[in-house]
Scaffold this active site. Structure first.
Site, PDB file in Angstrom:
ATOM      1  N   CYS A   2       0.843  -1.190   0.000  1.00  0.00           N
ATOM      2  CA  CYS A   2       0.000   0.000   0.000  1.00  0.00           C
ATOM      3  C   CYS A   2       0.886   1.251   0.000  1.00  0.00           C
ATOM      4  CB  CYS A   2      -0.944   0.084   1.178  1.00  0.00           C
ATOM      5  SG  CYS A   2      -2.065  -1.284   1.333  1.00  0.00           S
ATOM      6  N   ARG A  27       3.743  -0.597  -4.835  1.00  0.00           N
ATOM      7  CA  ARG A  27       3.512  -1.010  -3.447  1.00  0.00           C
ATOM      8  C   ARG A  27       2.192  -1.771  -3.274  1.00  0.00           C
ATOM      9  NH1 ARG A  27       6.902   1.524   0.129  1.00  0.00           N
ATOM     10  NH2 ARG A  27       5.550   0.952   1.834  1.00  0.00           N
ATOM     11  N   TRP A  74      -3.047  -2.709  -1.489  1.00  0.00           N
ATOM     12  CA  TRP A  74      -2.847  -4.155  -1.618  1.00  0.00           C
ATOM     13  C   TRP A  74      -3.749  -4.753  -0.546  1.00  0.00           C
ATOM     14  CZ3 TRP A  74      -1.192  -8.199   1.489  1.00  0.00           C
ATOM     15  CH2 TRP A  74      -0.852  -9.386   0.826  1.00  0.00           C
ATOM     16  N   ASN A 100      -1.977   2.346   5.889  1.00  0.00           N
ATOM     17  CA  ASN A 100      -1.224   1.122   5.552  1.00  0.00           C
ATOM     18  C   ASN A 100      -1.037   0.347   6.844  1.00  0.00           C
ATOM     19  OD1 ASN A 100      -0.896   2.259   3.063  1.00  0.00           O
ATOM     20  ND2 ASN A 100       1.283   2.693   3.305  1.00  0.00           N
ATOM     21  N   GLY A 101      -0.984  -0.975   6.746  1.00  0.00           N
ATOM     22  CA  GLY A 101      -0.771  -1.777   7.951  1.00  0.00           C
ATOM     23  C   GLY A 101      -2.014  -2.568   8.292  1.00  0.00           C
ATOM     24  N   GLU A 485      16.938 -18.741  -5.835  1.00  0.00           N
ATOM     25  CA  GLU A 485      16.593 -17.393  -6.270  1.00  0.00           C
ATOM     26  C   GLU A 485      16.098 -17.406  -7.719  1.00  0.00           C
ATOM     27  OE1 GLU A 485      15.805 -14.760  -5.099  1.00  0.00           O
ATOM     28  OE2 GLU A 485      16.147 -13.224  -6.601  1.00  0.00           O
ATOM     29  N   LYS A 489      12.425 -16.020  -8.932  1.00  0.00           N
ATOM     30  CA  LYS A 489      12.300 -14.956  -9.937  1.00  0.00           C
ATOM     31  C   LYS A 489      11.364 -15.390 -11.044  1.00  0.00           C
ATOM     32  CE  LYS A 489      13.481 -12.350  -8.525  1.00  0.00           C
ATOM     33  NZ  LYS A 489      14.006 -11.720  -7.373  1.00  0.00           N
ATOM     34  N   GLU A 492       7.574 -15.717  -9.816  1.00  0.00           N
ATOM     35  CA  GLU A 492       6.835 -14.518  -9.405  1.00  0.00           C
ATOM     36  C   GLU A 492       6.448 -13.624 -10.569  1.00  0.00           C
ATOM     37  OE1 GLU A 492       8.556 -11.485  -6.782  1.00  0.00           O
ATOM     38  OE2 GLU A 492      10.544 -12.003  -7.503  1.00  0.00           O
ATOM     39  N   HIS A 508      15.491 -38.505  -5.064  1.00  0.00           N
ATOM     40  CA  HIS A 508      14.751 -38.919  -3.859  1.00  0.00           C
ATOM     41  C   HIS A 508      13.268 -38.565  -3.972  1.00  0.00           C
ATOM     42  CE1 HIS A 508      18.402 -40.169  -1.871  1.00  0.00           C
ATOM     43  NE2 HIS A 508      18.963 -39.057  -2.318  1.00  0.00           N
ATOM     44  N   LYS A 607       5.573  -4.689  -3.603  1.00  0.00           N
ATOM     45  CA  LYS A 607       7.012  -4.576  -3.418  1.00  0.00           C
ATOM     46  C   LYS A 607       7.433  -4.708  -1.960  1.00  0.00           C
ATOM     47  CE  LYS A 607      11.229  -3.641  -4.706  1.00  0.00           C
ATOM     48  NZ  LYS A 607      11.945  -4.761  -5.321  1.00  0.00           N
TER      49      LYS A 607
HETATM   50  O1  M6R Z   1      12.383  -5.484   1.194  1.00  0.00           O
HETATM   51  P1  M6R Z   1      12.826  -6.878   1.537  1.00  0.00           P
HETATM   52  O2  M6R Z   1      14.168  -7.197   0.961  1.00  0.00           O
HETATM   53  O3  M6R Z   1      12.761  -7.173   3.001  1.00  0.00           O
HETATM   54  O4  M6R Z   1      11.781  -7.821   0.816  1.00  0.00           O
HETATM   55  C1  M6R Z   1      11.822  -9.207   0.997  1.00  0.00           C
HETATM   56  C2  M6R Z   1      10.945  -9.916  -0.007  1.00  0.00           C
HETATM   57  O5  M6R Z   1       9.622  -9.508   0.123  1.00  0.00           O
HETATM   58  C3  M6R Z   1      11.396  -9.652  -1.457  1.00  0.00           C
HETATM   59  O6  M6R Z   1      12.733  -9.998  -1.639  1.00  0.00           O
HETATM   60  C4  M6R Z   1      10.526 -10.467  -2.432  1.00  0.00           C
HETATM   61  O7  M6R Z   1      10.753 -11.831  -2.263  1.00  0.00           O
HETATM   62  C5  M6R Z   1      10.811 -10.045  -3.873  1.00  0.00           C
HETATM   63  N1  M6R Z   1       9.576  -9.738  -4.538  1.00  0.00           N
HETATM   64  C6  M6R Z   1      11.435 -11.097  -4.686  1.00  0.00           C
HETATM   65  O8  M6R Z   1      11.735 -10.663  -5.979  1.00  0.00           O
END
Ligand code: M6R
Length: 612
Positions: A2, A27, A74, A100-101, A485, A489, A492, A508, A607
Site C-alpha cells: 500500500c 507497493r 494491496w 497502511n498496515g 533465487e 524470480k 513470481e 529422492h 514490493k
Molecule cells: O524489502 P525486503 O528485501 O525485506 O523484501 C523481501 C521480499 O519480500 C522480497 O525480496 C521479495 O521476495 C521479492 N519480490 C522477490 O523478488
C-alpha cells in the site's frame, strides 16, 4: 505494501497526488483513491484496479484543492473493490483517512463503534479509524488530539494520514511500524510511503519514527511522540526522480537488471582499501569492532530474495570463518527457539528495511541479546534505524516488484562483511584476502560482460521456455542457493511453476516430475562439484529433460551434456553467485515478456511487505 500520498501547500493537489500514486503503484495496485479538501468539503473518488482506472474515473474533473491525500492498495481485509478502496470516511463524511498496515483489534473496535451508532460501509480494518477519530473529534474538537487518542485504542501497526473538512489547512499523520516520510518544501509539504514519490519536489526528507504523530500545516511540521513534542532530523537524499523512472527501458525490471554493474560499483565504492588489502567499513566504530570480534555464531534472517542472499552468505561465512551459521526465513524465525546469545551476530537483510516479519525477527534477536547488523537499501528505514549497525547497499531505488539489483548488492555486502570478519578474527590469510578482494572488485565489469553477452541468447531460450507450466532449478553447494533465487524470480513474474532442488535430492522423489522437454536449469559453477552435477544432468537427460547449463567459461564438459549452455566469466568460485544469478534474472524477465504478464507488477504481489 500500500502506498500513501499527501499534499498541503499552495499548488493544486490533484495532479501531485496522482503522480505520487503512480510512483508508488508498485507497493500495491488493486484499487486506489483520493480525498481532497475544498470549500469546507471532502471530495472523495475511489476505484478498483490500477491508478489508470482511477484516472479514468477522475476524467477531466476540475479541482482547486490544495490539500489532499491518496492511497494505492494491496488488499488485506476485504476484496479489492471501490468500497474497500481508501480513503475511508466517518459517518458525517467530514474526516478522510488513508492507512497502511493492519488494525488487529478492528472487529472489537467496530462492534463498539457500531453500538455507539457508527455506520460502516466497507469490510476493511481501516474504516474503524475515521469512526474512532470522529468519536474523539466530536468530544474535543481538535484533530491532532483525536488522532492521538485513536492511536491509543488501536492494536496493530499503521501509517496513516487524516484530513478533516473542518480543518482547511491541516494534515495529520501517524506511524507505527510502517514507513511514512514528509517531504519538506517551501510553504508546502508532501507525504508518502516512499521517498521515490517525493524526490521530484524536494530532497529534504523528515522520516517519521515509531509512535510519531505529525501535525502539518503550510507553515510547518510539528512532530509529537507519546504526547510530547520531539525534534526529528531532516535527511537530505542524493538521488533524483530519474533514478526512479524507467529511463527508456520497457520495464523497471529490465532497467534494474542493467543497472547492476553500476549498483555494484556504488556498493563497493570506498569500502576497499587503496592497496586492495582490506575491507573498510566506516560504519563500524571501536565498540562495534570489539563486539564483532567476539561473536561465535551467526544467523542471517530475511524474507524472499533477501533470504536467498542470506543462503549464499551462509556458504561464504562457513567456508571462510568456520563459524556455526544459519539462514532463517524471518516469518518462521519468530516461531523458533533459536539459540541466540550476546555472542550471536544476527545479520538482517532487507532491501526495503520495512518488511514486517523481518522487523519482528530482528527485534526478537535484540531481545535475546544478539548484535544485529542490517544490510539495507533504503536510507533510515525501520530496520536500518533499529539495528545496532547498518551496512547499506547502494543500489538506488528498486521499483520492480521482482528484486534484482538489491539481491546482487546484498551479495556484495555479504562477501565484504565475511572478508572483513575474516581479517578481524584472523581467519583469512593476507594473501587469500587480497585475492578475494581483487575478485570482488572485478564484479562490476564482469557483471556488465555477463549481461551484454548473454541477453540475446537468453531471449531466444525463453521463447521455447514460456509455453511450459513447470521448470526446475538445480545446483549443489553455493549453486543450490542461486537455484532457489532463480526459481523464485521465474515464478513470481512469469507464473511458471518453478522449484529449486539440491541436485542430489532429485532422485529422492522429484525426478518423478521430469517429463520429456521440461526445462531444467542446472547451475555448475563449482569445479569440485561439477562431476557430480554432470551425473545429475545425465539422469535428467535420460528422462529427456531440456537442460540449460549455467557454468563458467572453459567448462566444456557441461556443454556436452546440456541442450543449451550459458557461460559466465571466470572468477573466484566463491563469488560466482553474483554472476550466475544474472542469466537467471534475464531468463525470468524474458519468459514473462514472452508470456505477456505484468512484469513490474505481477499479480497478487507488492514490493514492500509491511504486513505479517
Ligand atoms: O524489502 P525486503 O528485501 O525485506 O523484501 C523481501 C521480499 O519480500 C522480497 O525480496 C521479495 O521476495 C521479492 N519480490 C522477490 O523478488
Amino acid at each position: 505494501m500500500c502506498g500513501i500520498i499527501g499534499y498541503i501547500g499552495y499548488r493544486i493537489a490533484l495532479p501531485i497526488l496522482l503522480e505520487g500514486l503512480r510512483d508508488q503503484e508498485y507497493r500495491g495496485y488493486d484499487s486506489a483513491g483520493i480525498a481532497t479538501w475544498e470549500d469546507g468539503k471532502i471530495d472523495l473518488i475511489r476505484s478498483k484496479g490500477k491508478i489508470a482506472d482511477l484516472e479514468k474515473k477522475i476524467g477531466d474533473k476540475k479541482s482547486n484543492a490544495t490539500l489532499g491525500i491518496g492511497h494505492t492498495r494491496w488488499a488485506t481485509h476485504g476484496r479489492p473493490d471501490d468500497t474497500n478502496a481508501h480513503p475511508h470516511l466517518d459517518c458525517k463524511k467530514e474526516l478522510a483517512v488513508v492507512h497502511n498496515g493492519v488494525i488487529e483489534n478492528y472487529l472489537e473496535l467496530r462492534s463498539d463503534l457500531t453500538a455507539k451508532g457508527h455506520v460502516f460501509t466497507s469490510q476493511t480494518d481501516t474504516e474503524v479509524l475515521p469512526h474512532l477519530i470522529e468519536e474523539y473529534y466530536d468530544q474535543g474538537g481538535d484533530l491532532l488530539n483525536a488522532v492521538y487518542h485513536a492511536t491509543e485504542d488501536v492494536d496493530g501497526y499503521y501509517a496513516m494520514a487524516v484530513l478533516s473538512a473542518k480543518d482547511p489547512n491541516r494534515l495529520i499523520c501517524a506511524r507505527l511500524d510502517n514507513p511514512l516520510i514528509i517531504g519538506i518544501g517551501d510553504g508546502e509539504y508532501f507525504l508518502a510511503s516512499d521517498m521515490a514519490a517525493l524526490v521530484e519536489y524536494t530532497h529534504q526528507m523528515l522520516i517519521l519514527e515509531n509512535g510519531d504523530i505529525a501535525d502539518i500545516t503550510p507553515q510547518g511540521v510539528t512532530v509529537y511522540n507519546k504526547g510530547q513534542k520531539v525534534e526529528r532530523k531532516i535527511s537530505v537524499i542524493d538521488w533524483d526522480k530519474a533514478s526512479a523512472q524507467k529511463g527508456g527501458y520497457e520495464h523497471f525490471m529490465l532497467k534494474e537488471i542493467h543497472e547492476q554493474p553500476w549498483a555494484l560499483t556504488q556498493t563497493l565504492n570506498g569500502r576497499i582499501s587503496d592497496d586492495g588489502q582490506e575491507i573498510i567499513f566506516k560504519e563500524f566504530d571501536a565498540t562495534i569492532k570489539d563486539r564483532l570480534a567476539k561473536i561465535d555464531n551467526i544467523f542471517l534472517v530475511a524474507c524472499g530474495t533477501a533470504y536467498h542472499a542470506g543462503l549464499v552468505g551462509r556458504h561464504a561465512i562457513e567456508k571462510l570463518l568456520h563459524l556455526p551459521t544459519q539462514t532463517e526465513v524471518a516469518s518462521e524465525f519468530q516461531n523458533r527457539d533459536a539459540i541466540i546469545t550476546p555472542r550471536t551476530l544476527a545479520i538482517i537483510i532487507s532491501q526495503s528495511g520495512e518488511t514486517y516479519d523481518t522487523i519482528l525477527a530482528m527485534r526478537k534477536c535484540q531481545q535475546m541479546g544478539a548484535f544485529t547488523l542490517a544490510i539495507c537499501n533504503v536510507l533510515d528505514s525501520t530496520i536500518a534505524r533499529e539495528a545496532d549497525a547498518v551496512l547499506y547497499t547502494y543500489a538506488g531505488p528498486e521499483i520492480a516488484v521482482a528484486s534484482t539489483k538489491a539481491y546482487t548488492t546484498q551479495l556484495a555486502v555479504l562477501y565484504m562483511l565475511t572478508f572483513y570478519l575474516g581479517k578481524l578474527m584472523g581467519k583469512i590469510s593476507d594473501a587469500e584476502l587480497k585475492e578475494l578482494i581483487a575478485a570482488l572488485a572485478q564484479m562490476p565489469q564482469l557483471a556488465e560482460e555477463t549481461i551484454s553477452e548473454l541477453e540475446s541468447k537468453i531471449f531466444q531460450i525463453s521463447l521455447g521456455f514460456a509455453p511450459w507450466n513447470d521448470a526446475f532449478f538445480v545446483g549443489r553447494g553455493i549453486d543450490s542457493a542461486v537455484a532457489m533465487e532463480g526459481a523464485l524470480k521465474l515464478k513470481e513474474i512469469s507464473y511458471i511453476h518453478a522449484e529449486a532442488y539440491a541436485a542430489g535430492e532429485l532422485k529422492h522423489g522429484t525426478i518423478a516430475l521430469i517429463t520429456p522437454d521440461v526445462p531444467v536449469i542446472a547451475l555448475c559453477t563449482q569445479s569440485e562439484l561439477i562431476s557430480k552435477m554432470i551425473s545429475n544432468i545425465k539422469e535428467l537427460q535420460a528422462r529427456k529433460a531440456a537442460v540449460i547449463g549455467v557454468t563458467t567459461r572453459g567448462n566444456q564438459e557441461v556443454e556436452a551434456v546440456c541442450k543449451d549452455t550459458l557461460y559466465i566469466p571466470q572468477t573466484n568460485e566463491l563469488l560466482a553467485p553474483i554472476l550466475a544469478n544474472l542469466p537467471l534474472q534475464m531468463l525470468a524477465y524474458y519468459a514473462a515478456v514472452v508470456k505477456e504478464t505484468d512484469v513490474d507488477q505481477p499479480r497478487n504481489l507488492a514490493k514492500s511487505v509491511t504486513v505479517g
